[in-house]
Design an enzyme around this catalytic site. Structure first.
Site, PDB file in Angstrom:
ATOM      1  N   LYS A  69       0.802  -1.232   0.000  1.00 25.36           N
ATOM      2  CA  LYS A  69       0.000   0.000   0.000  1.00 25.36           C
ATOM      3  C   LYS A  69       0.834   1.282   0.000  1.00 25.36           C
ATOM      4  O   LYS A  69       0.415   2.293  -0.566  1.00 25.36           O
ATOM      5  CB  LYS A  69      -0.919   0.033   1.228  1.00 25.36           C
ATOM      6  CG  LYS A  69      -2.126  -0.881   1.121  1.00 25.36           C
ATOM      7  CD  LYS A  69      -3.055  -0.559   2.286  1.00 25.36           C
ATOM      8  CE  LYS A  69      -4.211  -1.502   2.372  1.00 25.36           C
ATOM      9  NZ  LYS A  69      -5.206  -1.041   3.366  1.00 25.36           N
ATOM     10  N   ASP A 105     -10.196   3.600   2.151  1.00 30.57           N
ATOM     11  CA  ASP A 105     -10.432   3.161   3.541  1.00 30.57           C
ATOM     12  C   ASP A 105     -11.303   4.154   4.319  1.00 30.57           C
ATOM     13  O   ASP A 105     -12.190   3.752   5.079  1.00 30.57           O
ATOM     14  CB  ASP A 105      -9.103   2.969   4.282  1.00 30.57           C
ATOM     15  CG  ASP A 105      -8.382   1.704   3.836  1.00 30.57           C
ATOM     16  OD1 ASP A 105      -9.055   0.798   3.306  1.00 30.57           O
ATOM     17  OD2 ASP A 105      -7.149   1.631   4.004  1.00 30.57           O
TER      18      ASP A 105
END
Ligand code: ATR
Length: 279
Positions: A69, A105
């Site tokens: 990520k 997210d």
């Protein structure tokens, strides 16, 4: 219905246990789209080359999970402000050979709570009161950023390693305070939202030791852990009749913007999807 075949997937290592293919395959079927979503195992040392291969093989985009990520930030041609702020990319769209990165997210976290509040018809909103955030890792970073954006008036962060909480305090120093991890029970006193952003309480991890009995009766409690579905924290909240938002919803909602970018349709989170993912 589109004629062209849309290739997508999730990159990570290890990746076999990812729930994302279940989610995206469900939506591809539900909306009758012509496409695929698969797990793509990529080791750190191969990241650049293997991502290039996805571009050359005509992929429309992919999700990014552990451990890529952060590294993915440098491989994108463009990353949006959200991903920059959070410091991690979890969703990439490929267009004309270029990689566009974002992070979903924060969206997943907020939508999960909003969706539940609306479905349950609760009198609760982010602006109404203070939040307590347990933990200061990558997930906490996205969540704190999202809470500030949603207008939460004040946030208390507590973390085993205080310095990491103080680092996150910089997101909005005038609204965020830090308390010692040992003070977490007392920190529940006047909050409208309690969120566990640590992996504590997850199957196979140590328990999250907290007593939320001082939280007001109107508080909402959310855990980003979804295995077990009802963590000890959520069980405590249920026993006190507080508002409970399960972690599984964040996983489902964070997948929506990627699907929309690649397939042109914002998909819905359904009870059926939740059951499929939990099976
Ligand atoms: P993620 O990116 O998924 O949020 P992470 O960066 O490893 O994962 O963060 C894990 C969080 O869980 C951190 O807040 C961590 O506390 P530290 O910053 O002190 O490491 C917290 N955590 C993990 N194990 C813990 C434990 N046994 N007790 C208290 N907090 C713990």
């Amino acid at each position: 219905m589109s004629n062209s075949f849309i290739k997508t997937g999730v990159i990570g290592h290890p990746i076999a246990h990812s729930k994302s293919p279940l989610i995206h395959s469900y939506w591809l079927d539900l909306y009758g789209f012509n496409g695929s979503y698969e797990t793509i195992d990529i080791k750190t040392e191969n990241l650049k080359q293997d991502v290039l291969n996805l571009v050359n093989n005509g992929y429309s985009g992919f999700n990014v999970t552990v451990p890529h990520k952060i590294a993915m930030m440098d491989l994108c041609d463009e990353i949006d402000d959200l991903a920059k702020t959070i410091g991690a990319v979890n969703t990439v769209t490929i267009k004309d050979g270029k990689l566009y990165g974002t992070n979903t997210d924060a969206f997943g976290f907020i939508q999960n709570i909003k969706d539940t509040v609306q479905r349950e018809n609760w009198d609760w909103s982010f602006e109404k009161g203070k939040a307590l955030v347990l933990g200061s890792g990558g997930a906490a970073n996205a969540i704190i950023y999202a809470l500030i954006k949603e207008g939460v008036p004040a946030i208390t962060i507590t973390n085993r390693t205080r310095e990491k909480a103080e680092e996150l305090q910089k997101i909005a120093p005038d609204k965020i305070s830090v308390v010692e991890w040992s003070e977490r029970n007392n920190a529940c006193k006047d909050v409208q939202l309690i969120v566990n952003t640590t992996a504590l309480g997850m199957s196979g991890k140590p328990p999250l030791e907290i007593d939320i009995s001082q939280a007001p009766n109107t508080a909402l409690v959310n855990d980003i852990v979804y295995a077990p579905l009802y963590t000890d924290l959520l069980k405590q909240a249920k026993a006190r009749n507080l508002k409970v938002v399960k972690g599984i919803g964040m996983l489902l909602h964070q997948a929506r913007p990627g699907f929309e970018k690649w397939n042109g349709k914002m998909p819905e989170v359904t009870k059926e999807l939740e059951e499929i993912v939990l099976k």
